[in-house]
Every structure is written in C-alpha cells, then in structure tokens.
Design an enzyme around this catalytic site. Sequence first.
Site, short mmCIF file in Angstrom:
data_model
loop_
_atom_site.label_atom_id
_atom_site.label_comp_id
_atom_site.label_asym_id
_atom_site.label_seq_id
_atom_site.Cartn_x
_atom_site.Cartn_y
_atom_site.Cartn_z
N CYS A 52 0.78 -1.24 0.00
CA CYS A 52 0.00 0.00 0.00
C CYS A 52 0.81 1.29 0.00
CB CYS A 52 -0.92 0.03 1.23
SG CYS A 52 -2.30 -1.09 1.06
C1 UDX Z 1 -0.63 -0.50 5.71
C2 UDX Z 1 -1.59 0.35 6.57
O1 UDX Z 1 -1.17 0.26 7.94
C3 UDX Z 1 -3.03 -0.11 6.41
O2 UDX Z 1 -3.89 0.74 7.15
C4 UDX Z 1 -3.38 -0.05 4.92
O3 UDX Z 1 -4.69 -0.51 4.72
C5 UDX Z 1 -2.40 -0.91 4.11
O4 UDX Z 1 -1.06 -0.45 4.35
P1 UDX Z 1 0.48 -2.90 5.90
O5 UDX Z 1 1.03 -2.67 4.53
O6 UDX Z 1 -0.11 -4.22 6.23
O7 UDX Z 1 -0.66 -1.83 6.21
O8 UDX Z 1 1.70 -2.66 6.88
P2 UDX Z 1 2.07 -1.76 8.14
O9 UDX Z 1 2.00 -2.60 9.35
O10 UDX Z 1 1.33 -0.50 8.14
O11 UDX Z 1 3.62 -1.50 7.82
C6 UDX Z 1 4.02 -0.94 6.58
C7 UDX Z 1 5.52 -0.82 6.50
O12 UDX Z 1 5.99 0.23 7.32
C8 UDX Z 1 6.31 -2.07 6.92
O13 UDX Z 1 7.36 -2.29 6.00
C9 UDX Z 1 6.87 -1.70 8.27
O14 UDX Z 1 8.07 -2.37 8.57
C10 UDX Z 1 7.09 -0.21 8.11
N1 UDX Z 1 7.10 0.52 9.38
C11 UDX Z 1 5.98 0.57 10.14
C12 UDX Z 1 8.25 1.18 9.79
O15 UDX Z 1 9.29 1.15 9.11
N2 UDX Z 1 8.22 1.87 10.97
C13 UDX Z 1 7.11 1.94 11.75
O16 UDX Z 1 7.17 2.59 12.80
C14 UDX Z 1 5.95 1.27 11.32
#
Ligand code: UDX
Length: 445
Positions: free
Chosen positions: A274
Amino acid sequence: MDKPKFSIVGCGFVGLVTASCLASKGFKVIATTIKKDEADLINKGQAPFFEEGLDEVLKSAINQENLFVTLDNKKAILNTDITFISVGTPMREDDSINLNFIENVSKEIGQALADKKEYHLIVARSTIVPGTARDIIGKNIEKLSGKKMGVDFGLAMQPEFLREGASVYDTFHPNRIIIGELDQKSGDILINAWKQFYEEPYPPIERMNIESAEMVKYANNCFLSTKISFANEFARFSELIPNVDIVQVMKGIGLDDRINPKFLGAGVGFGGSCFHKDVSAIKRWGRDKGFQSKVLEAVLELNNDQAIHIVDIAEELVGDLKSKRITLLGLSFKPGTDDMREAPSLKIIKELQKRGVSSIVAYDPRAESAAKKILENSILYANSIEEALRDSECALLVTEWEEFKSIQPQDFQKLMKTPNLVDGRRIYDHVLFSKSIPFRTIGRR
Ligand code: UDX
C-alpha cells in the site's frame, strides 16, 4: 430487521477477509473472482493465501453456508442488496493508478442492474483516486443499466484500513468507519448494515461526501508513510554525533499526545502493497492536475535512501564489501507475513550485489518461497538462523521477526567468520551488543 445480502467483487486480501468476516456473523455473501481454481478452493473452506485468523472465519462462513464464491458477477449482483467492489488498483510504470479492473467491474454491474427492478447499493472498497467512484463507477453503471445514481441505485465509498497480518482483527475491531456517500440514502443503508454486524458501542462512524472519503484513504497512508520517513530522517541526524539515540528521541516525541508513538520506528524503510503505491499514485494524480507534491516526493526519496544507507553502514563497519559473504536476517516487508511486495530487502540485495559481495545468504521464517519467485537463485536461502550465519562476514537484520530477537552476541561470535552485525530495525540492545561484537545500527552512532 432482515440482514442485507452482500456481493463482494474480488477475492483478494480485502475482499476475502471482508466476505469471510461478514458471512461468519450470519450475513449471506456471494463473493466473485475471475479465477476458477481460487473459487473452488475457497468454496472448500481453504484460503488461497496466508492471513492470520482467516482460516477460522472462512471455515465458519462455509460451514454455515453463508459464503459462496462464483465467477458470475451478474448472478452475484442480482441475488444481493449491496455490492462491495474490492478489486485491485495496481500501479502503472509511470506511477499512475491502473483503474482497468474498476472500469470492467462497473460496466458488469451496470449490465447486471439493467435486469434488476429493486434498488441496489454499490460501495467502492478499493483504493481509488478522488473522483473515481462518481465519474467512473457511477457513470459506467448509469450508462449500461439505463438507471440513475441516487435514484435507482446508491453509491458509497468506504476506504479500508486493514493491516496485513491483522486484517481479521481489524475488520472486527475497526478504530473508525469512514463512509463517503453520494446521498443520505446510500449512507443510511450502509451504516444500517454495519450496525447489524457490530455490537454496541459501535465504532466511530464519520460520514462525508464520496470524494473526501476517497481522499481519506490516500491521506491516511501518506501520513503514516510520512511519519516513518520523518523518523528515518531524524535517525540520520542522530547518527551525526555519539549518544543521540533515535529510539529515545521518538519515544520522547511520541509522548506528546498531538504526535502519538506509533509509526515512528526508524529502520530500513517501509514496504508492502500500500504505502509506496498509494504515495506514488496520489503524487502522480496531483501532478497530472498541475500540483507538484513536495512532502511526498521527499517521503519516497528518504524511504529509498534508508535501504542504501544500511549497506553504507555495513561498509563502514566491515570495510570494502567486495567478495564478502553477507547474511540477511529477514526478507518479508514486515514480520508475520510472506509478502515481498516493495520489501526493503529487495533494494538492499540489489545494492549489495552492486558493491560486488561474493554471496548473500538469507533466512526468513516464512517468505522464502515468495522471495524465490522474485530473486530466483541470485541469493542463497538458509533453513535456519544458524545456517544463515555460518561463515558469514556481516549480518544485516532486515525484518524484525520474533525469533531474531533472542539471538545473543555470542551466537553471532560462534557462528560467523567475523561477527559484524548491523541492526536495521532496532531490535538489539545497543549497549550490550556494541560491547561484545562489531555492531552498528540505524539512528545511533
Ligand atoms: C498498511 C496500513 O497500515 C493499512 O492501514 C493499509 O490498509 C495498508 O497499508 P500494511 O502494509 O499491512 O498496512 O503494513 P504496516 O503494518 O502498516 O507497515 C508498513 C511498512 O511500514 C512495513 O514495512 C513496516 O516495517 C514499516 N514501518 C511501520 C516502519 O518502518 N516503521 C514503523 O514505525 C511502522
């Protein structure tokens, strides 16, 4: 009140989870897909992909005979009251959103509604750029059905915020529901349906016009991505002098309730299906309309840089990486999933190869086969942490899987040729590790 019947077009991650959750709670759901083998599998109660908790709700839905999957969109629409559109909106080469599936499905809905007498509600659940629901979905349906939106059929847009790995939980416990409505009637029908699904106290519901709801989804993902890139930028500031620690800094600002502590984790950057796609698509959409984004441009650039930066840190620690054997702990874009889409590991591997390492050996508890489809045999795959570390000259922690958290400095010492470790996700105790082995991390010098 009778429960409304749902048709859900698209059995991907969002469609299937929503369909299974609704059907497990007694709603009649007909879901559709274009893949026959997928339909057969789901009708037997088997999910075509892994998602925490999905097997249970899907089995319950099928056992209660509340969920049926078909290839026939028309039949699904004619036999239900509300249609959710949950098809993919992938990214094109030029970053713009590909709305082909949305176009096709809305035409099919139009054709089906030409043969339906009763009112029908259509709800867009896919991520779509503002204007799509009204101008593409609504207009296509009008054209092919000969009916009028807001009169013969209703239209709404309800963005989803499901996190991979937690999407079943998120469906049952959303922190809010955003309803974009063409008119009051469309919104009322959708809200009444959700009020039969949720128990009181209901999740907060925010009603707005359709275009604003479409924009909420982009603004939401762009804001979360911005928080991560902001944390990564401050990680780089923090690395400029000794002792500043990004984890403490973000904890400090996270306590300000205007900021909150979530999504301030500095690391190798964000991945997944996403964030990158949505940030790119809305940026491109704005540009096509004459507005050049500044913040989002920087968000993507910083995110890209982080993957390269961890390789730079490794080089500072080890010296020239040429001909070195490197270990990657983790491949998936986050723990709890085998999803490799936009995974930082892919960029890291490319950069390591560019710098001439002799071999890359990776271990991921779940993503090996998904990774193989992309990386083929350009890297080695280990079956365990031990196998991945053996004879390695530098390890990079890329995905914070639970099992990596218990590895001790002496394990790295024992197994590796030279126990150099770069922690790309801040899971190891900086003081303990830097006392014991050559250790570097993101956001602390
Ligand atoms: C995300 C959104 O959270 C969700 O609401 C939307 O519908 C789809 O996209 P998702 O892709 O499942 O969900 O992953 P998420 O848990 O949000 O993490 C996304 C990325 O950000 C991961 O690669 C994670 O490692 C990274 N991340 C997250 C960070 O680098 N630091 C953080 O503090 C949080």
